[in-house]
Design a protein around this motif. Structure first.
Motif, PDB file in Angstrom:
ATOM      1  N   ASN A   5      -9.014   5.869   0.217  1.00  0.00           N
ATOM      2  CA  ASN A   5      -9.217   4.433   0.473  1.00  0.00           C
ATOM      3  C   ASN A   5      -7.964   3.787   1.050  1.00  0.00           C
ATOM      4  OD1 ASN A   5     -11.846   4.528  -0.458  1.00  0.00           O
ATOM      5  ND2 ASN A   5     -11.274   4.072  -2.580  1.00  0.00           N
ATOM      6  N   ASN A   6      -6.797   4.209   0.525  1.00  0.00           N
ATOM      7  CA  ASN A   6      -5.540   3.642   1.039  1.00  0.00           C
ATOM      8  C   ASN A   6      -5.326   4.010   2.506  1.00  0.00           C
ATOM      9  OD1 ASN A   6      -4.866   2.369  -1.338  1.00  0.00           O
ATOM     10  ND2 ASN A   6      -3.753   4.134  -2.165  1.00  0.00           N
ATOM     11  N   LEU A   7      -5.661   5.289   2.851  1.00  0.00           N
ATOM     12  CA  LEU A   7      -5.519   5.695   4.254  1.00  0.00           C
ATOM     13  C   LEU A   7      -6.445   4.881   5.152  1.00  0.00           C
ATOM     14  CD1 LEU A   7      -5.323   9.592   3.856  1.00  0.00           C
ATOM     15  CD2 LEU A   7      -3.459   8.043   4.509  1.00  0.00           C
ATOM     16  N   SER A   8      -7.684   4.615   4.674  1.00  0.00           N
ATOM     17  CA  SER A   8      -8.633   3.806   5.460  1.00  0.00           C
ATOM     18  C   SER A   8      -8.103   2.395   5.664  1.00  0.00           C
ATOM     19  CB  SER A   8      -9.988   3.781   4.754  1.00  0.00           C
ATOM     20  OG  SER A   8     -10.904   2.951   5.452  1.00  0.00           O
ATOM     21  N   ASN A  62       0.828  -1.208   0.000  1.00  0.00           N
ATOM     22  CA  ASN A  62       0.000   0.000   0.000  1.00  0.00           C
ATOM     23  C   ASN A  62       0.863   1.259   0.000  1.00  0.00           C
ATOM     24  OD1 ASN A  62      -2.374  -1.429   0.009  1.00  0.00           O
ATOM     25  ND2 ASN A  62      -2.494  -1.528   2.250  1.00  0.00           N
ATOM     26  N   THR A  63       1.953   1.221   0.780  1.00  0.00           N
ATOM     27  CA  THR A  63       2.866   2.377   0.835  1.00  0.00           C
ATOM     28  C   THR A  63       3.454   2.655  -0.550  1.00  0.00           C
ATOM     29  OG1 THR A  63       3.395   1.836   3.125  1.00  0.00           O
ATOM     30  CG2 THR A  63       4.915   3.292   1.972  1.00  0.00           C
ATOM     31  N   ILE A  88      -7.558  13.186 -11.464  1.00  0.00           N
ATOM     32  CA  ILE A  88      -7.095  13.720 -10.163  1.00  0.00           C
ATOM     33  C   ILE A  88      -8.099  13.364  -9.061  1.00  0.00           C
ATOM     34  CG2 ILE A  88      -6.685  15.854  -8.879  1.00  0.00           C
ATOM     35  CD1 ILE A  88      -5.550  17.031 -11.525  1.00  0.00           C
ATOM     36  N   ALA A  89      -9.406  13.509  -9.372  1.00  0.00           N
ATOM     37  CA  ALA A  89     -10.435  13.155  -8.373  1.00  0.00           C
ATOM     38  C   ALA A  89     -10.356  11.669  -8.012  1.00  0.00           C
ATOM     39  CB  ALA A  89     -11.825  13.509  -8.898  1.00  0.00           C
ATOM     40  N   ASN A  90     -10.137  10.815  -9.068  1.00  0.00           N
ATOM     41  CA  ASN A  90     -10.014   9.374  -8.801  1.00  0.00           C
ATOM     42  C   ASN A  90      -8.808   9.075  -7.927  1.00  0.00           C
ATOM     43  OD1 ASN A  90     -12.295   8.706 -10.285  1.00  0.00           O
ATOM     44  ND2 ASN A  90     -11.162   8.497 -12.212  1.00  0.00           N
ATOM     45  N   ASN A  91      -7.699   9.780  -8.205  1.00  0.00           N
ATOM     46  CA  ASN A  91      -6.492   9.566  -7.388  1.00  0.00           C
ATOM     47  C   ASN A  91      -6.736   9.973  -5.932  1.00  0.00           C
ATOM     48  OD1 ASN A  91      -4.980   8.566  -9.509  1.00  0.00           O
ATOM     49  ND2 ASN A  91      -4.225  10.578 -10.147  1.00  0.00           N
ATOM     50  N   SER A  92      -7.478  11.100  -5.727  1.00  0.00           N
ATOM     51  CA  SER A  92      -7.778  11.527  -4.351  1.00  0.00           C
ATOM     52  C   SER A  92      -8.604  10.472  -3.623  1.00  0.00           C
ATOM     53  CB  SER A  92      -8.534  12.868  -4.391  1.00  0.00           C
ATOM     54  OG  SER A  92      -7.742  13.878  -4.977  1.00  0.00           O
TER      55      SER A  92
END
Length: 371
Positions: A163-166, A80-81, A154-158
């Motif tokens: 999701n990755n942070l969750s 994930n990192t 860009i919106a998809n990347n955000s």
């Protein structure tokens, strides 16, 4: 005749000893059963120890499984990192493209201004410039479309970053839970080890206690045999009476009643400094002498006589009076007779009172002076 009596007594003593021997044999049988039960308990404890050993092995396997899961989760976190780093790099690249597009738009706008100036000075080139403007407008539209696509990416990347942070937070919580479970399993293993040690010590103490109990029972059996032999000389039966001791207390078993009395006609119940309590009902006859115990009926009758005497009226104003009164207390009744005279001249009262209840009579005489 004396020999016959002695033979009968000896036969009775032999029967008593036989009964005592049977009792001792029954006690030995019970003790053998207790030893067998203790042996079974030891086997059960050994099975429990074996089960605890298996549980410890299972806990060790579970701990290894948890460690493997932690390693897998660590790999997922590393992946994930790396994905987050890739997303950041893509965002930076998009930012560079946006800056380049902005510069290109600024350049096109400068060209348009130049073209507007050329249109003013050179009408002949209007058609050419118009075509160039149309071309430029089409390019701008293409650039704007590209910018819209880039905005969506860009919106998809955000969203992916969120999701990755969750996922990272979820993995951190799982790691904390696994650490807690490992601590709990370690505590359980220590508790099982302590229980195994405690069970081993308990088995040793139980075996030692059983050995001591067997030795004590053997000694008690010998003591009981001696006590039985001694009691045979202290307790004797004479028909339907049992005598205890030399100057004996006698227990009589009659068809209509049971009795306890002294062979020397003097029996004390209790002793000085001891508390003697009657459990149940103790029947005492009505007293006939001053040192006899009394009963509730006798006391209630006495109170009934007192009440009857208390309500007898008294003569007044120089008159004489004869009166009868009845009294009752707890179903006991009494009758009282009263004679009184008032000496009005000397202000003296003479009274005689008599009362009776349950074949018991009481009387009183009084003289009173007024002043």
């Amino acid at each position: 005749m004396t020999n016959t009596a002695n033979i009968s007594n000896n036969i009775a003593t032999i029967n008593t000893n036989s009964s005592s021997i049977n009792t001792i044999q029954n006690i030995n049988t019970s003790q053998n059963s207790s030893i067998t039960n203790n042996t079974a308990s030891i086997v059960i404890n050994e099975n429990s120890i074996s089960a605890n050993t298996n549980n410890i092995s299972t806990n060790a396997t579970d701990i290894n499984t948890l460690k493997a899961n932690n390693t897998t989760q660590g790999t997922s976190i590393s992946s994930n990192t790396a994905d987050i780093s890739t997303n950041i790099s893509s965002i930076n690249s998009n930012n560079l493209l946006i800056a380049a597009n902005t510069s290109a738009i600024s350049t096109i706008q400068n060209i348009n201004a130049s073209q507007d100036s050329l249109i003013t000075t050179n009408q002949s080139n209007i058609s050419i410039n118009t075509n160039n403007i149309s071309t430029n407008n089409s390019s701008i539209s293409s650039i704007q479309s590209i910018n819209s696509i880039q905005d969506g990416e860009i919106a998809n990347n955000s969203s992916s970053i969120t999701n990755n942070l969750s996922s990272i937070n979820s993995n951190a919580s799982s790691i904390s839970t696994n650490s807690t479970n490992i601590t709990t399993n370690t505590s359980a293993i220590l508790s099982n080890s302590a229980n195994i040690t405690s069970n081993t010590n308990s088995i040793k103490l139980t075996n030692t206690s059983q050995d001591l109990s067997i030795n004590s029972n053997t000694s008690n059996i010998t003591t009981n045999s001696n006590s039985i032999n001694s009691l045979n000389t202290m307790i004797r039966q004479d028909g339907n009476t049992v005598h205890i001791g030399q100057n004996s207390v006698v227990f009589e078993d009659s068809a209509s009643y049971d009795a306890m009395y002294s062979s020397n006609d003097q029996l004390n119940i209790g002793r000085v400094g001891h508390n003697t309590q009657v459990v149940g009902t103790l029947s005492v006859p009505n007293p006939t002498l001053s040192d006899h115990a009394t009963n509730k009926r006798y006391v209630d009758a006495g109170l009934a006589k007192v009440l009857a005497a208390a309500v007898l009226p008294q003569a007044m104003h120089g008159e004489s009076n004869v009166s009868i009164a009845m009294g009752q207390h707890n179903n006991e009744r009494a009758i009282a007779l009263g004679l009184s005279h008032h000496d009005n001249e000397n202000n003296v009262i003479y009274r005689f009172i008599g009362s009776r209840s349950n074949n018991s009579s009481s009387s009183a005489v009084s003289i009173g002076w007024g002043f």
